[in-house]
Design an enzyme around this catalytic site. Structure first.
Site, mmCIF file in Angstrom:
data_model
loop_
_atom_site.group_PDB
_atom_site.id
_atom_site.type_symbol
_atom_site.label_atom_id
_atom_site.label_comp_id
_atom_site.label_asym_id
_atom_site.label_seq_id
_atom_site.Cartn_x
_atom_site.Cartn_y
_atom_site.Cartn_z
ATOM 1 N N GLU A 1 0.825 -1.217 0.000
ATOM 2 C CA GLU A 1 0.000 0.000 0.000
ATOM 3 C C GLU A 1 0.861 1.270 0.000
ATOM 4 O OE1 GLU A 1 -3.114 -0.052 2.968
ATOM 5 O OE2 GLU A 1 -3.586 2.059 2.635
ATOM 6 N N LYS B 1 -7.328 -0.681 11.599
ATOM 7 C CA LYS B 1 -6.707 -1.105 10.329
ATOM 8 C C LYS B 1 -5.471 -0.252 10.064
ATOM 9 C CE LYS B 1 -6.054 -1.382 5.673
ATOM 10 N NZ LYS B 1 -5.173 -0.523 4.852
ATOM 11 N N ASP C 1 3.964 -14.426 11.890
ATOM 12 C CA ASP C 1 2.624 -14.865 11.470
ATOM 13 C C ASP C 1 1.636 -13.701 11.641
ATOM 14 O OD1 ASP C 1 0.072 -15.984 11.341
ATOM 15 O OD2 ASP C 1 0.667 -17.846 12.334
ATOM 16 N N HIS D 1 -1.744 10.085 -0.446
ATOM 17 C CA HIS D 1 -1.824 8.902 -1.302
ATOM 18 C C HIS D 1 -1.568 9.239 -2.772
ATOM 19 C CE1 HIS D 1 -3.062 5.251 0.670
ATOM 20 N NE2 HIS D 1 -3.876 5.902 1.465
HETATM 21 P P1 NAD Z 1 9.177 -23.367 16.345
HETATM 22 O O1 NAD Z 1 8.647 -24.630 16.932
HETATM 23 O O2 NAD Z 1 9.712 -23.419 14.959
HETATM 24 O O3 NAD Z 1 10.342 -22.783 17.269
HETATM 25 C C1 NAD Z 1 10.233 -22.676 18.651
HETATM 26 C C2 NAD Z 1 11.222 -23.593 19.327
HETATM 27 O O4 NAD Z 1 12.558 -23.114 19.154
HETATM 28 C C3 NAD Z 1 11.043 -23.636 20.814
HETATM 29 O O5 NAD Z 1 10.014 -24.549 21.146
HETATM 30 C C4 NAD Z 1 12.414 -24.070 21.309
HETATM 31 O O6 NAD Z 1 12.521 -25.471 21.367
HETATM 32 C C5 NAD Z 1 13.362 -23.565 20.243
HETATM 33 N N1 NAD Z 1 14.196 -22.424 20.674
HETATM 34 C C6 NAD Z 1 15.522 -22.256 20.411
HETATM 35 N N2 NAD Z 1 15.972 -21.114 20.938
HETATM 36 C C7 NAD Z 1 14.949 -20.519 21.575
HETATM 37 C C8 NAD Z 1 14.793 -19.306 22.295
HETATM 38 N N3 NAD Z 1 15.799 -18.447 22.494
HETATM 39 N N4 NAD Z 1 13.557 -18.978 22.739
HETATM 40 C C9 NAD Z 1 12.503 -19.780 22.541
HETATM 41 N N5 NAD Z 1 12.594 -20.979 21.885
HETATM 42 C C10 NAD Z 1 13.807 -21.349 21.390
HETATM 43 O O7 NAD Z 1 8.140 -22.186 16.367
HETATM 44 P P2 NAD Z 1 7.034 -21.675 17.382
HETATM 45 O O8 NAD Z 1 7.451 -20.293 17.729
HETATM 46 O O9 NAD Z 1 6.759 -22.631 18.486
HETATM 47 O O10 NAD Z 1 5.730 -21.632 16.428
HETATM 48 C C11 NAD Z 1 5.571 -20.621 15.471
HETATM 49 C C12 NAD Z 1 4.931 -21.152 14.221
HETATM 50 O O11 NAD Z 1 3.687 -21.792 14.527
HETATM 51 C C13 NAD Z 1 4.597 -20.047 13.259
HETATM 52 O O12 NAD Z 1 5.138 -20.391 12.006
HETATM 53 C C14 NAD Z 1 3.065 -20.049 13.202
HETATM 54 O O13 NAD Z 1 2.607 -19.653 11.928
HETATM 55 C C15 NAD Z 1 2.732 -21.476 13.504
HETATM 56 N N6 NAD Z 1 1.400 -21.788 14.043
HETATM 57 C C16 NAD Z 1 0.526 -20.833 14.496
HETATM 58 C C17 NAD Z 1 -0.712 -21.191 15.007
HETATM 59 C C18 NAD Z 1 -1.631 -20.113 15.558
HETATM 60 O O14 NAD Z 1 -1.229 -18.957 15.649
HETATM 61 N N7 NAD Z 1 -2.870 -20.431 15.924
HETATM 62 C C19 NAD Z 1 -1.074 -22.542 15.094
HETATM 63 C C20 NAD Z 1 -0.152 -23.498 14.640
HETATM 64 C C21 NAD Z 1 1.076 -23.123 14.133
#
Ligand code: NAD
Length: 421
Positions: free
Chosen positions: A84, A262, A278, A376
């Site tokens: 945008e 928005k 996300d 705009h």
């Molecule tokens: P992920 O599982 O890829 O990474 C997180 C993991 O990284 C942690 O569980 C940990 O084991 C590790 N890690 C390493 N260093 C870390 C640190 N310094 N701090 C924290 N963890 C560390 O990702 P996630 O963050 O658990 O999930 C994010 C993804 O899930 C996004 O891609 C999202 O789109 C997706 N998702 C979202 C939904 C929703 O929002 N409803 C539902 C399902 C999946």
């Protein structure tokens, strides 16, 4: 001025050719040549093919940089991926005004996410609740067994809360697992823990577990940003008053609040996308939070300070990560995180909310004074010129002629192209 003595303030940045802008960012963020080349590259098709299903190609949107941001005393260049027009310019301008009174100041809770485990078909939900609470230590232990890495970094499951809900199909229990996800967004981490707890909770309660998933209403992971906008810089106290009149409609009317919010998300989503986070999760959390008191309202809040300056505050859930998720896969998202120079997810969340406040302030200021269309027009006119078939130098000529005439229309652009060819 940043710790390194570099300032994100630069005048006429928008007038520079793309290469000069890249050079400025390269110097500010200490990028190497390989990283700099990434700006003009596309996502590798092999990477894309591993990210989602049925891949055909990739879809590009422009990546810009918002300048002038001073947040908690530190200078930032803020990458924004957005299609945008005017959004990046408006954010940069708002940040410039905010700097006069010290920039953005933020506060942040711990990165606590909520996982929900729904339990049905129990004889006595109150008895079942007691049984769950009595086993809290064991439940947290089993949850933490699932993610030793997270626990190593000081995160992990910290608490449980149990809610009894009445529904059209009868009473049910929803157990909330509260997880400190440190530098992750946390969805995968929390979902894995919730799924692992299901058999234990069924055995404890004699009920049936149905849903086991995180809540995007991340209201234990809140960021607040605040800035003071100098009344003289925005045109005097009467402009502050006009601004507050506009803002008050968003505070009381969901029709206006939706558009007001928005405008906040224009900035927030652009940075969320640029860092590979996300944006659906952030959007869902933001709008649910805007309705938390039963009526959808403005996420931001404005008032006048004792000197007549405008004070803006924005508060919302901010579930962003700097590890895990797609942000770890996209080369450009990694680059954007390097440009920001962030060390923690908390720091990213604070920048995101400051950007949302800047964006909101800029939009409401324009609406309260000259209207939104003026800003705009220049880019819009260029887009119309391209749609009409203008090429190279013709684009600027056609756009400026249309702006001069105050007539930005496809048919007029076509006529001008014919005339100059
Ligand atoms: P992920 O599982 O890829 O990474 C997180 C993991 O990284 C942690 O569980 C940990 O084991 C590790 N890690 C390493 N260093 C870390 C640190 N310094 N701090 C924290 N963890 C560390 O990702 P996630 O963050 O658990 O999930 C994010 C993804 O899930 C996004 O891609 C999202 O789109 C997706 N998702 C979202 C939904 C929703 O929002 N409803 C539902 C399902 C999946």
């Amino acid at each position: 001025m940043s710790d390194k003595g570099k300032s994100s303030t630069i005048s006429g940045f928008y007038k520079l050719p793309v290469e000069k802008r890249v050079e400025f960012v390269k110097n500010f963020s200490n990028l190497n040549d390989e990283e700099t080349k990434l700006f003009s590259s596309c996502l590798d098709i092999g990477i894309a093919n591993r990210m989602i299903e049925n891949v055909l190609g990739t879809f590009e949107i422009p990546l810009g940089i918002a300048v002038n941001f001073l947040i908690n005393g530190k200078d930032y260049l803020v990458p924004m991926a957005i299609e945008e027009p005017s959004v990046v310019a408006a954010a940069s301008n708002a940040a410039k005004i905010a700097r006069i009174k010290g920039g953005f100041k933020t506060e942040c809770t711990d990165p606590l996410m909520i996982g929900q485990i729904q339990i049905l078909h129990m004889d006595d939900v109150f008895e079942a609740t007691k049984k769950i609470m009595n086993k809290k230590k064991e439940i947290l232990h089993l949850a933490n067994e699932q993610d030793k890495v997270l626990v190593k970094f000081g995160g992990g499951a910290k608490d449980i809360e149990v809610r009894i809900l009445d529904s059209p199909i009868g009473k049910m229990i929803v157990t909330h697992l509260i997880v400190d996800v440190r530098d992750a967004m946390g969805a995968n981490a929390v979902n894995t823990m919730c799924e692992a707890l299901a058999p234990m909770l069924e055995e404890l309660t004699g009920g049936k577990v149905r849903l086991k998933i995180l809540s995007n209403l991340a209201d234990k992971r809140i960021v607040k940003a605040k800035a003071v906008f100098d009344k003289e810089k925005i045109g005097g106290e009467h402009v502050v008053d006009a601004f507050l009149e506009s803002y008050n409609l968003a505070a009381i009317d969901p029709y206006r609040a939706a558009t007001h919010n928005k405008g906040i998300m224009n900035g927030i989503d652009a940075l969320i996308i640029a860092t590979g986070n996300d944006f659906r999760a952030i959007e869902a959390g933001a709008h649910a939070y805007a309705s938390r008191n039963g009526q959808y309202t403005s996420l931001s809040h404005y008032y006048k300070d004792k000197n007549g300056n405008l004070v803006g505050e924005l508060e919302l859930p901010m579930a962003v990560g700097i590890v895990g998720g797609a942000g770890n896969i996209y080369p450009k998202a990694k680059l954007c995180k390097k440009i920001l120079g962030i060390k923690t997810a908390k720091e990213l969340a604070e920048i995101v909310v400051s950007l949302g406040l800047a964006q909101n302030f800029a939009a409401v200021l324009a609406l309260s004074t000259v209207g939104i269309q003026k800003g705009h027009m220049s880019l819009h006119a260029k887009n119309i010129a391209v749609m009409a078939g203008a090429k190279g130098n013709e684009i600027d000529k056609v756009a400026s002629q249309m702006i001069k005439e105050g007539k930005i229309k496809l048919d007029r652009a076509e006529e001008i192209i014919k005339k100059i060819r």
